[in-house]
Design a protein around this motif. Structure first.
Motif, PDB file in Angstrom:
ATOM      1  N   SER A 247       0.838  -1.193   0.000  1.00 47.98           N
ATOM      2  CA  SER A 247       0.000   0.000   0.000  1.00 47.98           C
ATOM      3  C   SER A 247       0.875   1.245   0.000  1.00 47.98           C
ATOM      4  CB  SER A 247      -0.877   0.011   1.242  1.00 47.98           C
ATOM      5  OG  SER A 247      -0.051   0.090   2.377  1.00 47.98           O
TER       6      SER A 247
ATOM      7  N   GLY B 190       2.224   2.060   3.190  1.00 46.95           N
ATOM      8  CA  GLY B 190       1.647   1.024   4.049  1.00 46.95           C
ATOM      9  C   GLY B 190       2.646   0.531   5.067  1.00 46.95           C
TER      10      GLY B 190
ATOM     11  N   THR C  77      -3.076  -1.784   8.560  1.00 41.62           N
ATOM     12  CA  THR C  77      -2.188  -0.763   8.015  1.00 41.62           C
ATOM     13  C   THR C  77      -2.680   0.601   8.441  1.00 41.62           C
ATOM     14  OG1 THR C  77      -1.005  -0.067   6.028  1.00 41.62           O
ATOM     15  CG2 THR C  77      -3.382  -0.322   5.829  1.00 41.62           C
TER      16      THR C  77
ATOM     17  N   TYR D 199      -2.907   4.139   6.424  1.00 38.67           N
ATOM     18  CA  TYR D 199      -2.685   4.862   5.171  1.00 38.67           C
ATOM     19  C   TYR D 199      -2.512   6.334   5.467  1.00 38.67           C
ATOM     20  CZ  TYR D 199      -4.893   1.132   2.331  1.00 38.67           C
ATOM     21  OH  TYR D 199      -5.228  -0.016   1.696  1.00 38.67           O
TER      22      TYR D 199
ATOM     23  N   ILE E  79      -2.599   9.577   3.062  1.00 36.37           N
ATOM     24  CA  ILE E  79      -2.838   9.749   1.647  1.00 36.37           C
ATOM     25  C   ILE E  79      -3.571  11.053   1.355  1.00 36.37           C
ATOM     26  CG2 ILE E  79      -5.087   8.609   1.500  1.00 36.37           C
ATOM     27  CD1 ILE E  79      -3.677   6.930  -0.800  1.00 36.37           C
TER      28      ILE E  79
ATOM     29  N   THR F  42      -4.612   9.489  -6.495  1.00 40.42           N
ATOM     30  CA  THR F  42      -4.573   8.923  -5.139  1.00 40.42           C
ATOM     31  C   THR F  42      -5.718   9.540  -4.353  1.00 40.42           C
ATOM     32  OG1 THR F  42      -3.186  10.660  -4.198  1.00 40.42           O
ATOM     33  CG2 THR F  42      -2.051   8.787  -5.208  1.00 40.42           C
TER      34      THR F  42
END
Lengths: 688, 688
Positions: free
Chosen positions: B176, B179, B335, B337, B339, B362
């Motif tokens: 990821s 990630g 995880t 993220y 982003i 994204t």
């Protein structure tokens, strides 16, 4: 001289055709120690197509391979009957749906037998370490009769011989009974998955010419019409002494006949009849009965069969189908079958050795029944052997194999006999033409035979596994399969059965998972893994009376002496022997799983609650309304339905007679040494 | 020092995630010489689950792998919205169908990304010799600008470096964006098919540390948010400077929350929000946005993310979901993220290098859009590149990749932006609470976003591939994608469109094969193999006017100068570039295929007539009535519908304007050197 190696195995299967592979698949799914051997070095690659009945597709689906057959097969939707008109010219007289609408969620399809075998092989590999051992044939069979009733013994001793590659490669790749073959081009599409098989041919060398001795608890002879196993047992096939010769041609036709992609029965005025079976990859199979009266006796007719070749069969088809033209440039396979209509005198010896498939019934190929009935033999047998080997059930259930399947074989032969005469006869010119076949009679027989041919009509008689009226005498094979005179005798309550027939496979309609609203076909909830299902149709659980019955039932089922605890081994998973399913018909959104007794949503310390046992008969968002209560005629008072591991209904009774359920299972299930289970671990409070 | 090996390839794909594999699958299906490389030594095995939109399932099905996803995935049927009641305690306020009923034959499901990749890999292997080359990364990119408009040249030169095993094994198996991963237990069920992959890791050694030079016609950068390809081109992602941090937990929950197997959006009064995504194998994914305001800038926030661990995420969920309890004993993956919401400034350089997937957009993971939009990027691009490489189409069509996909990426980011705010905000206490989020507003936005999130709403603008009103300016990317000012400009006839929208994917309803009565979903007739489809809705062909138009149309289509002959290479199969399909609505049994012009039932000397181009809108025996004429609003006069190789509608026009069809294709298809084809060989007379 080296010592001959000896070993034990629970189940030894001889023959890896559809019947043998079905048996092996059960063994794989149930975790039984089994071996399967075949004298041929490779599986087959072409020819041998066969229709798959809708019931067979249901069965394949229960093993997780139905979708593969469904996707690859040619689907047959319509049968067209062609007959001579007043001028003797063939014309389409009728169209009939190929599968009776509504009887199954699948319809009859046609697919090459080699593909079905591939799907089985993949399922076996995925579920177990069992592998077909090719190039191996049995050479000696001994049964120690003093041990046959001893559950833990290995009364059967078989000597196996590992063949050389030359011995294991049949001179003709055709595996049909008396089959003859000139063409063996491998279809690319079928070859791809079989590469591994071809490579493994070379492994035969290692053990070539060696022998081994295997001691087995059970032996299954699924070794074809010339069954070695049957011959060793001294058993016979009985029946008609007439052998018909059939020509079969698999071609990519070039034709102006408009119904070449339909299944057709074409009766010409004077040139005989042809059955047209459209197949995958543009192939079409033509079946033509080339003689009707020839006697075989000692093989004296072989010379006649030798005159048959593809050109002879094609020319027959051309005469029958005129004025339409038909020819081909691609011939995939052809054969001439010579075959009688015969049934085995006995399907089993001591319930230790069982015969299945062509080893106990042979008949004409044209009704597309052969592979289906053969697979259904071992579909009936497999779970029974598995549950006895695992110690879940008593050996007495094994008698029901012959009582249930020999009757089916007899019905099959009767069907085939009648249908052959009607199919191959000359059409009657008029009502005075007594020698001719009335096309009205043909159509009527066709429609009637249709239900039989679907495989759905199978209705097993009363026995210790099927709690309905009637006695074992009705089964006709002298096997004691009933508990009729015992105090344990249980009979279904017919007033609650609605449209469920005890002894038939349970019909499938869609229900929704209570926890996630996903629609499932009922049969998808009954995969073939050896488990009995007790399905509680609880009705409207918002009704206080129904709720009261449900709570009482749950309490009874949880009782120490009830079937669930009494017959599940302490070491087994809680639902390994019996799976409880609940289907209610209160509005889905009016309840959650926490409104139901815990016996229907088992709690596991690691995995949490079980979300896959409670279902509801309600409208889905995308797939309509299954209406299973309406379709099965479930009464408002609900009912309990016991479904065998093979999806056939054993019992229907009222929700409050939980004692009958325990009594039913008590008739044949083993009583386990049951320590009282202390339910431990974190329980979350049931909020809502 | 050894010479560095050099070679040519038509298409080089960098990155074997879903976008790269979709591209490779197109190349495999279209027979293009392509390579696909990935710096990682193995594919991924867990984590990375993602929703599959119903449009994505349609697309997977067009490559023959949709059924695998459908069978394995968890199906999500219902979304439950949970909000604080007047006492601040969460309660279920709404139930919404997870997929809008009727928009597709599939519904949204959830499945582990590694399985989707496995299906692609199998499809690629089955169709071609292309294999993912793992442990290979590009190190240098050069473009010879003087060659970019030369069809046959290889203007791109890439140096590839073969990595050592150590380099190819990422320190964290998570792939990821940013990630982090602590748990990498491999799920047995997923591992089975991937064994080969693991074995091949060892092959990396052979070429480790070596270099090679590849000359390519086209380069696809599907190499993720940190795209090497994008960086080499000097292109940027633009957008919001805020990076949100999301915690994601894949667990087998132990909980009394009644809707844990539903997709849920739970807004607590004061403790934030959680999205519940039920997955396969009893897994449930929890998405929690942990911060809303943090700035990233130069990575200074990494320290904050490091404080996040599974316990932190679980405790957040517990606060949000109180008074219900939730915990776990099995953690599959987690995880955090970090982003932003950004879109690439440009998706292509010279229409020789293309960027796709995370390399150009994204956004947050919660709407389950990431994998879908990424795959749909290359689903849009693949057939275009293939048809240019094969010489079927002109390079001008490649400009439509950016014009069609960048707009979608922008819509996606706008959707995500709005949805994030609504999802993560605190619920409003009452109408005066301006800072809070109105739950009515949330539901309305949810419903509206739903159509977008299905993938079905995609509507490509006017271009040389989409014959509708509007100009290329509307596409917004300065790419010249229209033939607006040319005399070749073709526009669809809106009066004939009914419910077909030019620019959207064609809706699917069931039709019957005329030759065998089998029902097919229209989309099943449109597999992804690079072919354009010209679908003639011929209406009632028993009507003399319709029949007259059909015969005229067939004559025109057969004309030497019409698109069919003019743009199909002489060496190609008759339907390799354009496939003609006919759907009529006269009663099925009133006609046979021989009642239709030969252009719809091509005759082959070996294989006979083609039985798979003529369909009828009539009642089926077992699957109801598709009623495609009613559902699509096809007029009595019929119409011609041109469908792109990706199932999007290019054009709708009257049956008698065949010239428009040739003009449409003339706008971008290559004129082939066409020898006049002499039709030879046996033709059977058309009886009936």
């Amino acid at each position: 001289m080296a010592t001959i190696p000896e070993s034990n195995v629970d189940v030894l299967i001889v023959g890896s055709g559809p019947a043998g592979l079905m048996m092996a698949t059960w063994m794989a799914k149930c975790g039984i120690h089994a071996r399967i051997i075949d004298k041929r070095g490779t599986k087959i690659f072409n020819g041998q197509a066969d229709g798959l009945q809708c019931r067979t597709l249901e069965i394949l689906d229960s093993f997780g391979i139905g979708h593969r057959a469904w996707r690859e097969a040619n689907h047959m939707l319509e049968i067209c009957l062609w007959n001579p008109d007043v001028n003797g010219v063939i014309r389409r007289s009728d169209r009939i749906p190929d599968t009776i609408p509504g009887i199954s969620r699948f319809q009859q399809v046609v697919l090459h037998q080699g593909r079905i075998e591939r799907f089985f092989l993949d399922a076996i590999t995925e579920a177990s370490g069992i592998r077909v051992e090719r190039g191996v044939m049995p050479s000696k069979l001994e049964i120690d009769e003093s041990l046959v009733e001893d559950d833990d013994s290995y009364p059967i001793t078989v000597t196996l011989r590992h063949l050389t590659e030359e011995e294991a490669t049949p001179r003709q790749t055709s595996t049909s009974v008396n089959g003859q073959m000139v063409q063996d081009g491998l279809f690319r599409s079928n070859l791809a998955n079989d590469t591994q098989d071809l490579l493994e041919l070379s492994k035969l060398h290692d053990k070539a010419n060696s022998e081994e001795v295997v001691h087995a608890k059970y032996l299954i002879g699924a070794d074809g019409a010339h069954s070695w196993t049957r011959n060793q047992l001294g058993l016979k096939l009985e029946g008609d002494s007439t052998d018909y010769i059939w020509g079969v041609l698999d071609i990519v036709p070039i034709t102006d006949f408009p119904d070449i992609r339909m299944r057709c029965a074409i009766h010409s005025a004077n040139n005989g009849s042809v059955m047209v079976i459209p197949r995958e990859n543009k192939l079409v199979r033509l079946y033509i009965q080339l003689t009707t009266t020839e006697k075989t006796g000692d093989g004296s007719s072989r010379a006649d069969r030798s005159k048959i070749n593809p050109q002879v069969i094609l020319e027959s088809a051309q005469r029958i189908m005129a004025p339409y033209n038909i020819t081909y440039r691609k011939l995939d396979w052809w054969t001439a079958y010579q075959i009688g209509q015969r049934v085995g005198t006995s399907f089993s010896v001591h319930e230790r050795v069982f015969l299945a498939g062509d080893a106990v019934h042979t008949h004409s190929p044209k009704a597309g029944q052969g592979m289906n009935v053969s697979m259904q033999d071992t579909f009936n047998l497999g779970w029974k052997v598995a549950s006895v080997v695992k110690g879940h059930a008593k050996r007495s259930i094994l008698k029901t194999y012959q009582s249930e399947r020999r009757g089916i074989a007899q019905e099959l032969i009767a069907f085939d006999h009648k249908f052959s005469r009607l199919f191959s006869g000359r059409p009657a010119k008029d009502v005075m033409d007594a020698e001719g076949i009335s096309m009205e009679e043909f159509k009527a027989a066709f429609l009637k035979g249709h239900m039989f041919a679907s495989g759905i009509a199978v209705n097993y008689g009363a026995s210790l596994l099927v709690a309905k009226k009637g006695s074992n005498e009705a089964q006709g094979d002298g096997r004691q399969v009933s508990v009729a005179n015992s105090p344990d005798k249980v009979t279904s309550d017919e007033s609650l059965c609605g449209d469920i027939t005890v002894g038939m496979r349970i019909q499938s309609h869609k229900v929704l998972n209570q926890a996630d609203a996903r629609p499932w076909h009922l049969q998808e909830l009954l995969p073939s893994n050896g488990r009995w299902r007790v399905i509680v149709f609880a009705g409207n659980v918002n009704n206080s009376e129904q709720r009261g019955k449900l709570e009482g039932l749950a309490q009874d089922f949880g009782n120490q002496n009830a079937f669930l605890r009494a017959s599940t081994p302490a070491s087994a998973k809680h639902d390994e022997v019996f799976e409880l399913l609940l289907i209610h018909n209160a509005p889905r959104t009016s309840v959650t799983i926490f409104d139901f007794p815990e016996v229907f949503r088992h709690f596991d310390e690691i995995d949490g609650w079980d979300y896959n046992k409670i279902f509801v008969d309600d409208v889905s968002y995308h797939e309509g309304f299954g209406n299973i209560y309406g379709a099965l005629g479930i009464p408002h008072s609900g009912c309990i339905v016991i479904v065998r591991p093979d999806q056939y209904v054993s019992y229907v009774g009222p929700m409050d007679d939980t004692a009958a359920v325990s009594r039913f299972f008590g008739g044949f299930m083993t009583l386990q040494q049951q320590p009282s289970r202390v339910q431990t671990g974190l329980k979350l409070k049931n909020a809502q």
